[in-house]
Write an enzyme that holds these catalytic residues in place. Structure first.
Site, mmCIF file in Angstrom:
data_model
loop_
_atom_site.group_PDB
_atom_site.id
_atom_site.type_symbol
_atom_site.label_atom_id
_atom_site.label_comp_id
_atom_site.label_asym_id
_atom_site.label_seq_id
_atom_site.Cartn_x
_atom_site.Cartn_y
_atom_site.Cartn_z
ATOM 1 N N ARG A 230 21.374 -31.119 73.391
ATOM 2 C CA ARG A 230 21.097 -29.918 74.222
ATOM 3 C C ARG A 230 21.832 -28.639 74.062
ATOM 4 O O ARG A 230 23.024 -28.620 74.007
ATOM 5 C CB ARG A 230 20.900 -30.211 75.709
ATOM 6 C CG ARG A 230 19.878 -31.125 76.135
ATOM 7 C CD ARG A 230 18.341 -30.248 75.690
ATOM 8 N NE ARG A 230 17.199 -31.131 76.213
ATOM 9 C CZ ARG A 230 16.619 -31.684 74.980
ATOM 10 N NH1 ARG A 230 16.972 -31.603 74.002
ATOM 11 N NH2 ARG A 230 15.533 -32.254 75.274
ATOM 12 N N GLU A 259 16.265 -21.078 72.986
ATOM 13 C CA GLU A 259 15.197 -21.371 71.755
ATOM 14 C C GLU A 259 13.872 -20.798 72.232
ATOM 15 O O GLU A 259 13.441 -20.883 73.268
ATOM 16 C CB GLU A 259 15.214 -22.911 71.773
ATOM 17 C CG GLU A 259 16.323 -23.638 71.572
ATOM 18 C CD GLU A 259 16.348 -25.522 71.596
ATOM 19 O OE1 GLU A 259 15.243 -25.648 71.305
ATOM 20 O OE2 GLU A 259 17.509 -25.880 71.552
ATOM 21 N N HIS A 278 15.846 -27.128 66.061
ATOM 22 C CA HIS A 278 15.441 -28.328 67.080
ATOM 23 C C HIS A 278 14.484 -29.601 66.371
ATOM 24 O O HIS A 278 13.588 -29.797 66.710
ATOM 25 C CB HIS A 278 14.813 -27.955 68.374
ATOM 26 C CG HIS A 278 14.892 -28.816 69.599
ATOM 27 N ND1 HIS A 278 14.914 -28.479 70.907
ATOM 28 C CD2 HIS A 278 14.952 -29.959 69.478
ATOM 29 C CE1 HIS A 278 15.099 -29.391 71.735
ATOM 30 N NE2 HIS A 278 15.099 -30.512 70.880
#
Ligand SMILES: NC(=O)C1=CN([C@@H]2O[C@H](COP(=O)(O)OP(=O)(O)OC[C@H]3O[C@@H](n4cnc5c(N)ncnc54)[C@H](O)[C@@H]3O)[C@@H](O)[C@H]2O)C=CC1
Ligand SMILES: O=C(O)CCC(=O)C(=O)O
Length: 526
Positions: A230, A259, A278
């Site tokens: 994360r 993000e 990601h």
């Protein structure tokens, strides 16, 4: 037909499952304000990591029963707000484990062998072999922070590549670490010794900026760090400084503090960083796994069945649930009954699992009891998700005990409620695998199935009293379906339980309490 909103890209296999029971609207890249506007039309929401399910979204979601996260991390969902509103949140805890672990390993090797930069240079027609000399992972030390599902797989594969594994995870036993051929160490030692550090922990208050300037300063100048867990576990500004100043050698990141990654100095660091957008869970296999896993759970919840991986209610394996299901019904009925007998504000509930039931997982039974107890006050607003919170917010003290030595039936449940108007208790059992029976009220033995409308009296066991109650009910045109009396001693105190066909008309309860010998009377609707 229920409606499901799918607001992130989800594999078709998942959409097909949802379509069996619901109208499915796929609307991706919704601006947050549009999501708030339309969410009240939906019974279920299915997302990946792109959609932020904020408290505003949840406030507006008047119909929503379930939020399904096709992945592991639920940090893009305000789970506390969902819980408060009784919305089930489910995820797919294992569907993308392998994908994420393989991505971390790929990042480690890419960083070690400069693959992204070398690839870029060849595609730009260069042939610079010397510039891209790498390092081997063989015989190096890998520090795994978080030895859960993904961390364990990374550790296992890394071992087979000849790496030595140090692991830090305060919630994992030495035995489990030994099974994985890892040495459990403290975080400082891991920082000091590891050539590679890979993070596989959730982002929590404790793990936010776990990798900060101080931590980076403890590492070797040759250390390379990988974060496929994360964003925000690494302090990106501190990481940039450490890479720029040679405090550590490299970083491979899949996740970021914000993000999508906006303007970031990390992009300028050339081959010492590898950045992916990601992608940890982005494999064909993982996307099918998580889509199917979560869609099945949404389908089940819309059909009134429990979810297997709910993050805000206790998850139950289907076989365990099958066994426990009648007891959940029993718990809910007894909670509801005792709540109505107690009448006013309940201050304390005692729940005792007896006989064979004492060996079962008590959490779902306690929740079911609280749901039943609060049903009278909260109606459909209370469910398995929010029952504990609602009880806590009302200051209800819950005492849970077990007594395996009570063997009157195979398993029984005792519930008592103490409140502003006194204390009442009920005990119940399951007969024949599914039938609820009340076997005790306020310490008086009885044996009655619960029915929709019931009348209870506490009275003196004396001749004529039952007839008087019968005539009184008859005079109000109330039909009695069944009647039973429980007493401890002859001509002592007794309890009478009547099943009646209709709700008791207004005023009759007062008349009943005037009958000589009647101490108290209660009417209950289940
Ligand atoms: N990049 C991506 O696309 C993906 C990222 N993830 C993320 O990877 C992470 C790990 O996922 P799983 O292995 O499935 O979870 P898991 O729950 O199986 O393992 C997490 C481990 O972290 C440990 N842990 C918790 N707090 C800790 C702390 N303060 N210090 C050290 N260890 C701690 C736990 O004991 C547990 O063993 C999660 O953050 C998840 O969201 C998961 C899938 C894909
Ligand atoms: O949906 C995705 O691609 C992200 C997966 C992820 O981060 C997770 O499952 O925690």
């Amino acid at each position: 037909m229920p409606k499901v909103l799918v607001s992130d890209p989800i594999d078709q296999a998942g959409l097909d499952i949802l379509a069996q029971v619901a109208q499915v609207d796929v609307k991706t890249k919704l601006p947050p304000e549009e999501l708030v506007q339309i969410i009240s039309n939906y019974d279920a929401l299915m997302i990946r990591s792109g959609t932020k399910v904020t408290s505003e979204v949840i406030e507006a979601a008047s119909q929503l029963k379930i939020i399904g996260r096709a992945g592991v991390g639920v940090d893009n969902i305000d789970v506390a707000a969902a819980t408060r509103r009784g919305i089930v949140v489910v995820n797919s805890p294992e569907g993308n484990t392998i994908a994420a672990a393989e991505h971390a390993l790929a990042m480690m090797l890419s960083l070690s062998r400069n693959i992204p930069e070398a690839d870029k240079s060849v595609k730009e027609s260069a042939w610079n072999r010397k510039q891209f000399t790498g390092v081997e992972v063989y015989k190096k030390i890998l520090g795994v922070v978080g030895l859960g599902k993904i961390g364990s797989h990374v550790a296992t594969v890394a071992r087979s590549m000849g790496m030595t594994i140090l692991a830090y995870d305060p919630f994992i036993s030495k035995e489990r670490a030994a099974e994985l051929n890892c040495s459990l160490v403290d975080l400082d030692l891991l920082f000091q010794e590891a050539d590679y550090i890979t993070l596989h922990i959730p982002k929590t208050k404790e793990t936010a900026h776990l990798i900060n300037a101080e931590a980076l300063a403890k590492m070797k100048p040759t250390t390379r760090i990988i974060n496929c867990a994360r964003g925000g576990i690494i302090d990106e500004a501190a990481l940039y400084d450490a890479l720029k100043n040679g405090v550590i050698a490299g970083a491979a990141l899949d996740v970021y503090e914000a993000e999508p990654l906006g303007e970031s100095a990390l992009r300028e660091l050339g081959k010492s960083v590898v950045l992916t957008p990601h992608l940890g869970a982005s494999t064909t296999e993982a996307q099918i796994n998580v889509a199917v896993d979560v869609a099945e759970q949404i389908r089940d919840v819309l059909l009134g069945l429990p979810a297997r991986s709910a993050v805000n209610i206790p998850g139950l394996r289907p076989d365990v649930l099958e066994k426990l299901r009648p007891y959940l019904q029993l718990a809910e009925t007894l909670g509801n009954l005792v709540g109505q007998l107690a009448g006013g504000r309940v201050e304390q509930v005692q729940i005792r699992l007896q006989g064979e039931l004492a060996n079962q997982d008590s959490k779902p039974i306690v929740i079911a009891t609280l749901k039943g107890l609060l049903t009278n006050a909260l109606r459909e607003r209370v469910n398995y998700v929010n029952a504990s919170i609602e009880a806590k917010e009302r200051g209800i003290k819950v005492i849970e005990t077990r007594d395996a030595s009570i063997k009157d039936f195979t398993g029984s449940l005792y519930v008592s409620a103490q409140g502003s108007l006194g204390e009442h208790s009920v005990t119940g059992v399951i007969l024949g695998g599914s039938e609820v029976r009340i076997t005790d009220i306020n310490q008086f033995p009885i044996n009655v199935p619960p029915t929709k409308y019931m009348l209870f009296t506490l009275h003196r066991d004396m001749p004529g009293i039952i007839g008087k109650i019968g005539s009184l009910l008859g005079s109000f045109n109330v039909n009695i379906a069944s009647m039973q009396v429980g007493r401890q001693i002859v001509r002592g105190d007794a309890v009478m339980v009547l099943s009646i066909d209709d709700p008791l008309p207004d005023g009759i309860l007062e008349e009943i309490t005037k009958v000589p010998g009647i101490r108290d009377a209660y009417t209950v609707a289940l």
